[in-house]
Design a protein around this motif. Structure first.
Motif, PDB file in Angstrom:
ATOM      1  N   ASP A 296       0.863  -1.175   0.000  1.00 55.55           N
ATOM      2  CA  ASP A 296       0.000   0.000   0.000  1.00 55.55           C
ATOM      3  C   ASP A 296       0.904   1.231   0.000  1.00 55.55           C
ATOM      4  O   ASP A 296       1.352   1.696   1.046  1.00 55.55           O
ATOM      5  CB  ASP A 296      -0.908  -0.012   1.231  1.00 55.55           C
ATOM      6  N   TRP A 297       1.184   1.741  -1.201  1.00 57.86           N
ATOM      7  CA  TRP A 297       2.133   2.851  -1.337  1.00 57.86           C
ATOM      8  C   TRP A 297       1.595   4.125  -0.696  1.00 57.86           C
ATOM      9  O   TRP A 297       2.367   4.922  -0.165  1.00 57.86           O
ATOM     10  CB  TRP A 297       2.471   3.082  -2.812  1.00 57.86           C
ATOM     11  N   TYR A 298       0.283   4.325  -0.733  1.00 60.18           N
ATOM     12  CA  TYR A 298      -0.301   5.514  -0.114  1.00 60.18           C
ATOM     13  C   TYR A 298      -0.071   5.483   1.400  1.00 60.18           C
ATOM     14  O   TYR A 298       0.345   6.482   1.987  1.00 60.18           O
ATOM     15  CB  TYR A 298      -1.798   5.614  -0.427  1.00 60.18           C
ATOM     16  N   ALA A 299      -0.338   4.354   2.016  1.00 58.66           N
ATOM     17  CA  ALA A 299      -0.143   4.239   3.466  1.00 58.66           C
ATOM     18  C   ALA A 299       1.333   4.405   3.826  1.00 58.66           C
ATOM     19  O   ALA A 299       1.663   5.028   4.845  1.00 58.66           O
ATOM     20  CB  ALA A 299      -0.668   2.898   3.959  1.00 58.66           C
ATOM     21  N   LEU A 300       2.214   3.878   2.992  1.00 56.69           N
ATOM     22  CA  LEU A 300       3.640   4.017   3.235  1.00 56.69           C
ATOM     23  C   LEU A 300       4.066   5.481   3.154  1.00 56.69           C
ATOM     24  O   LEU A 300       4.813   5.975   4.010  1.00 56.69           O
ATOM     25  CB  LEU A 300       4.433   3.178   2.230  1.00 56.69           C
ATOM     26  N   ALA A 301       3.571   6.199   2.141  1.00 56.80           N
ATOM     27  CA  ALA A 301       3.907   7.620   2.001  1.00 56.80           C
ATOM     28  C   ALA A 301       3.342   8.435   3.158  1.00 56.80           C
ATOM     29  O   ALA A 301       4.016   9.327   3.683  1.00 56.80           O
ATOM     30  CB  ALA A 301       3.372   8.153   0.669  1.00 56.80           C
ATOM     31  N   LYS A 302       2.128   8.117   3.569  1.00 61.30           N
ATOM     32  CA  LYS A 302       1.515   8.835   4.689  1.00 61.30           C
ATOM     33  C   LYS A 302       2.305   8.597   5.973  1.00 61.30           C
ATOM     34  O   LYS A 302       2.587   9.542   6.719  1.00 61.30           O
ATOM     35  CB  LYS A 302       0.069   8.382   4.861  1.00 61.30           C
ATOM     36  N   ASP A 303       2.669   7.345   6.224  1.00 53.55           N
ATOM     37  CA  ASP A 303       3.443   7.025   7.419  1.00 53.55           C
ATOM     38  C   ASP A 303       4.796   7.725   7.402  1.00 53.55           C
ATOM     39  O   ASP A 303       5.256   8.242   8.417  1.00 53.55           O
ATOM     40  CB  ASP A 303       3.622   5.507   7.517  1.00 53.55           C
ATOM     41  N   THR A 304       5.419   7.763   6.229  1.00 57.22           N
ATOM     42  CA  THR A 304       6.719   8.431   6.097  1.00 57.22           C
ATOM     43  C   THR A 304       6.592   9.924   6.358  1.00 57.22           C
ATOM     44  O   THR A 304       7.418  10.514   7.056  1.00 57.22           O
ATOM     45  CB  THR A 304       7.312   8.182   4.700  1.00 57.22           C
ATOM     46  N   ALA A 305       5.544  10.555   5.818  1.00 54.51           N
ATOM     47  CA  ALA A 305       5.331  11.987   6.038  1.00 54.51           C
ATOM     48  C   ALA A 305       5.077  12.277   7.510  1.00 54.51           C
ATOM     49  O   ALA A 305       5.597  13.260   8.059  1.00 54.51           O
ATOM     50  CB  ALA A 305       4.152  12.477   5.194  1.00 54.51           C
ATOM     51  N   LEU A 306       4.288  11.431   8.154  1.00 51.17           N
ATOM     52  CA  LEU A 306       4.025  11.642   9.582  1.00 51.17           C
ATOM     53  C   LEU A 306       5.294  11.478  10.410  1.00 51.17           C
ATOM     54  O   LEU A 306       5.535  12.247  11.342  1.00 51.17           O
ATOM     55  CB  LEU A 306       2.948  10.673  10.074  1.00 51.17           C
ATOM     56  N   ARG A 307       6.110  10.493  10.078  1.00 52.54           N
ATOM     57  CA  ARG A 307       7.371  10.303  10.807  1.00 52.54           C
ATOM     58  C   ARG A 307       8.306  11.503  10.626  1.00 52.54           C
ATOM     59  O   ARG A 307       9.007  11.893  11.547  1.00 52.54           O
ATOM     60  CB  ARG A 307       8.092   9.062  10.308  1.00 52.54           C
TER      61      ARG A 307
ATOM     62  N   ASP B 125       2.511  15.397  18.873  1.00 60.14           N
ATOM     63  CA  ASP B 125       1.186  14.799  18.998  1.00 60.14           C
ATOM     64  C   ASP B 125       0.832  13.919  17.805  1.00 60.14           C
ATOM     65  O   ASP B 125      -0.213  13.281  17.794  1.00 60.14           O
ATOM     66  CB  ASP B 125       0.111  15.883  19.144  1.00 60.14           C
ATOM     67  N   GLY B 126       1.670  13.923  16.781  1.00 61.25           N
ATOM     68  CA  GLY B 126       1.409  13.105  15.610  1.00 61.25           C
ATOM     69  C   GLY B 126       0.579  13.796  14.551  1.00 61.25           C
ATOM     70  O   GLY B 126       0.028  13.149  13.677  1.00 61.25           O
ATOM     71  N   HIS B 127       0.471  15.116  14.615  1.00 66.90           N
ATOM     72  CA  HIS B 127      -0.322  15.860  13.648  1.00 66.90           C
ATOM     73  C   HIS B 127       0.604  16.658  12.741  1.00 66.90           C
ATOM     74  O   HIS B 127       1.625  17.185  13.178  1.00 66.90           O
ATOM     75  CB  HIS B 127      -1.277  16.824  14.351  1.00 66.90           C
ATOM     76  N   LEU B 128       0.198  16.766  11.487  1.00 71.02           N
ATOM     77  CA  LEU B 128       0.938  17.599  10.544  1.00 71.02           C
ATOM     78  C   LEU B 128       0.481  19.033  10.696  1.00 71.02           C
ATOM     79  O   LEU B 128      -0.711  19.317  10.738  1.00 71.02           O
ATOM     80  CB  LEU B 128       0.698  17.130   9.107  1.00 71.02           C
ATOM     81  N   SER B 129       1.428  19.946  10.783  1.00 71.83           N
ATOM     82  CA  SER B 129       1.065  21.354  10.891  1.00 71.83           C
ATOM     83  C   SER B 129       0.715  21.888   9.508  1.00 71.83           C
ATOM     84  O   SER B 129       1.250  21.423   8.498  1.00 71.83           O
ATOM     85  CB  SER B 129       2.217  22.152  11.492  1.00 71.83           C
TER      86      SER B 129
END
Length: 111
Positions: free
Chosen positions: A71-82, A88-92
């Motif tokens: 799941d490339w979308y989930a991988l990209a999202k997880d990478t962006a969040l990391r 708090d785990g939120h993107l500003s």
């Protein structure tokens, strides 16, 4: 192996033995390369680039990707969040004016 002084018959026997045992399998290597790229949070293009650099056929890599069902979308999202999330785990939200000014500064300064 020939650079290390082995004769051609020994090289042929060794390579054939490795092929029979399944130690030289491009499909297995492509699957391994895909797993490594996913574990490093690399995207599909980066994984393809690494495969080309190592001489792996892209069709083998695509087959390995279908079998792995990444799941490339989930991988990209997880990478962006990391990479970009706060504690708090939120993107500003992105301040585009500051981003544009920074881009203009680096463009003029040629960094």
């Amino acid at each position: 192996m020939s650079q290390r002084g082995f004769d051609d018959d020994t090289i042929t026997l060794t390579v054939n033995d490795c092929l029979e045992r399944g130690w030289l399998d491009d499909a297995r290597f492509a699957a391994s390369l895909l797993r490594q790229g996913v574990n490093k949070h690399h995207g599909w293009l980066r994984v393809c680039q690494d495969a080309k650099r190592k001489g792996i056929n892209i069709e083998l890599l695509a087959r390995a990707e279908q079998d792995a069902d990444v799941d490339w979308y989930a991988l990209a999202k997880d990478t962006a969040l990391r990479k970009y999330a706060d504690l708090d785990g939120h993107l500003s939200p992105v301040d585009h004016k500051v981003k544009d000014e920074t881009h203009a500064l680096f463009t003029v300064a040629r960094f």
